[in-house]
Design a protein around this motif. Structure first.
Motif, short mmCIF file in Angstrom:
data_model
loop_
_atom_site.label_atom_id
_atom_site.label_comp_id
_atom_site.label_asym_id
_atom_site.label_seq_id
_atom_site.Cartn_x
_atom_site.Cartn_y
_atom_site.Cartn_z
N TRP A 43 -2.90 -0.34 -1.37
CA TRP A 43 -4.17 0.31 -1.72
C TRP A 43 -5.22 0.17 -0.61
O TRP A 43 -6.41 0.31 -0.86
CB TRP A 43 -4.70 -0.23 -3.04
N ARG A 44 -4.78 -0.11 0.61
CA ARG A 44 -5.72 -0.33 1.71
C ARG A 44 -6.67 0.86 1.89
O ARG A 44 -7.87 0.68 2.18
CB ARG A 44 -4.95 -0.57 3.02
N ASP A 45 -6.19 2.06 1.71
CA ASP A 45 -7.03 3.25 1.92
C ASP A 45 -8.12 3.41 0.87
O ASP A 45 -9.02 4.24 1.03
CB ASP A 45 -6.15 4.52 1.95
N ASP A 46 -8.06 2.64 -0.22
CA ASP A 46 -9.08 2.72 -1.25
C ASP A 46 -10.34 1.95 -0.88
O ASP A 46 -11.34 2.00 -1.61
CB ASP A 46 -8.54 2.19 -2.58
N TYR A 47 -10.29 1.24 0.22
CA TYR A 47 -11.43 0.43 0.64
C TYR A 47 -12.10 1.10 1.84
O TYR A 47 -11.45 1.58 2.76
CB TYR A 47 -10.97 -0.98 1.04
N GLY A 48 -13.41 1.10 1.83
CA GLY A 48 -14.15 1.63 2.97
C GLY A 48 -14.49 0.52 3.94
O GLY A 48 -13.64 -0.30 4.28
N ASP A 83 -5.47 -6.48 4.68
CA ASP A 83 -4.17 -6.00 5.15
C ASP A 83 -3.30 -5.73 3.94
O ASP A 83 -3.57 -6.23 2.83
CB ASP A 83 -3.50 -7.02 6.08
N ASP A 84 -2.24 -4.93 4.16
CA ASP A 84 -1.37 -4.59 3.04
C ASP A 84 -0.28 -5.63 2.82
O ASP A 84 0.44 -5.58 1.82
CB ASP A 84 -0.75 -3.20 3.23
#
Length: 420
Positions: A295-300, A309-310
């Motif tokens: 879900w890394r892309d859900d964080y700005g 990190d994933d």
């Protein structure tokens, strides 16, 4: 020729990576460890250089997508362990039994092809295919020690204290009722395979050959009926080897203590809760490594003292940390103890509740409700543990003992011993 040892962990990263540590040592000692793995775990074991054999999809039941299952049951994670019995524990056992039935025939065929000298089972249910294959099998208890019932041990998954009381009986009765349908199906499934039924509330028997428990002495329970040391071996943790971790460069607080945050592969889906934690971290005088899974892309943007990190090589990261905030998974709990690091346990299900309670009772960390915390409470918990010199001294002494116990070596040695 090297003896083939088939390791069969359940479909969870905790069990899988625990078995990796044992397999690494089996390989070092000259055996040929191979992994039997569920769909979705392809590549996990080959990354460590082990052969993988994937269970084909059967036809009798629908395979469980555990990520989807957890996602559908997230509301239950805000409930108490007692409330979760109906909303989460019962449905989970139903799904586990579905999976066991689903993989039985593919497992039987695969074992016939592999012809292993022994099977190592890190799971919570029994498979007739393993009992009937005709070679020794080893049970690994990589969940909390409460998985093995005893009159002086709190009920499994209850999060109850070590002091017996009415809450023990209340939980056990409710648990038995909620799991009765799954337990009946499990016993019918075992009977089809020529296997004896299991007692109420139990889905996996003791191995007549060898049973390995991760629980370190510092958090171990005093049992009314001591376990037979010939068949039950405490490993004092079982930590896999990972390459050293190179700490990232932080834009701020570069010389401050490191705090590692990870809620496991499934707990990482709770993005809103983790975002709330990150906001709390922003003005603390520490550095934070946060595992956010896929879900890394859900964080700005994140604060300068936080690195996302994933995936992290967890044992190496914990070794470099001053505090570990986690969900109470037994691997995470044992790794914190192995490296002498205090824990803040924020459980959401299963044996996380038991480990959270045990961390408090034995003075190796703190338990914090996963959702009902304030920023001030989280900050105070972090500061209290980082400033507790007596706890840190005790944990470091325990770390020395656990490392000397060499759990992975003991596990591999005991497994090879039963082949003789």
């Amino acid at each position: 020729m090297s003896k083939t040892i088939a390791l069969f962990p359940e479909a969870s990263y905790g069990a899988a990576l625990n078995c990796v540590g044992i397999a690494q040592e089996l390989r070092r000692l000259g055996a040929r460890p191979v992994f039997i793995c569920h769909p979705g775990f392809q590549g996990i074991f080959s990354e460590y250089g082990f052969a993988e054999y994937h269970l084909a999809t059967g036809t009798r039941a629908k395979s469980t997508d555990w990520t989807d299952f957890i996602n559908r049951h997230q509301d239950a994670f805000r409930q108490s362990p007692l409330e979760q019995v109906e909303s989460y524990v019962g449905p989970t056992w139903e799904a586990i039994v579905d999976t066991a039935i689903e993989v039985e025939e593919p497992l039987r065929q695969l074992l016939g092809q592999l012809k292993p000298s022994a099977i190592v089972l890190d799971n919570v249910v029994m498979f007739p295919a393993i009992a009937n294959v005709g070679v020794p099998w080893v049970r690994i208890i990589s969940c909390a020690e409460t998985e093995l019932p005893d009159a002086k041990v709190p009920p499994y998954l209850s999060g109850c204290s070590a002091t017996p009381g009415p809450d023990w009986q209340r939980f056990s009765e409710r648990y038995a009722k909620a799991t009765a349908p799954a337990h009946k199906r499990m016993n019918n499934f075992l009977a089809e395979g020529g296997h004896k039924p299991l007692p109420v509330n139990e889905f996996l028997e003791e191995s007549p050959y060898l049973n390995l428990l991760l629980s370190p002495e510092i958090v171990r329970f005093d049992r009314a009926e001591p376990l037979d040391p010939q068949r039950f071996v405490y490993l004092d943790g079982c930590v896999r080897h990972e390459a050293p971790y190179t700490m990232p460069a932080f834009a701020a607080r570069q010389d401050k203590p490191v705090i590692y945050v990870s809620f496991g592969s499934l707990g990482a889906m709770d993005v809103a809760m983790i975002k709330r934690m990150i906001a709390t971290f922003s003005d603390l005088p520490y550095r934070f490594l946060v595992n956010v899974g896929p879900w890394r892309d859900d964080y700005g943007l994140v604060p300068d003292n936080v690195y996302l990190d994933d995936w992290f090589p967890q044992p190496s990261v914990v070794e470099s940390s001053s505090l570990f905030i986690h969900h109470g998974g037994n691997n995470s709990f044992c790794e914190a103890l192995y490296f002498g690091v205090p824990s803040i346990v924020m459980p959401y299900c299963w044996d996380g509740h038991d480990n959270a309670r045990r961390a408090e009772e034995t003075g190796v960390g703190k338990s914090l409700d996963r959702y009902r915390w304030t920023g001030d409470e989280l900050k105070a918990s972090i500061k209290t543990l980082l400033d507790d010199e007596n706890m840190k001294k005790r944990l470091k002494e325990n770390s020395v003992r656990m490392k000397a116990a060499a759990g992975v070596t003991r596990a591999a040695t005991e497994i090879l011993k039963i082949l003789k």
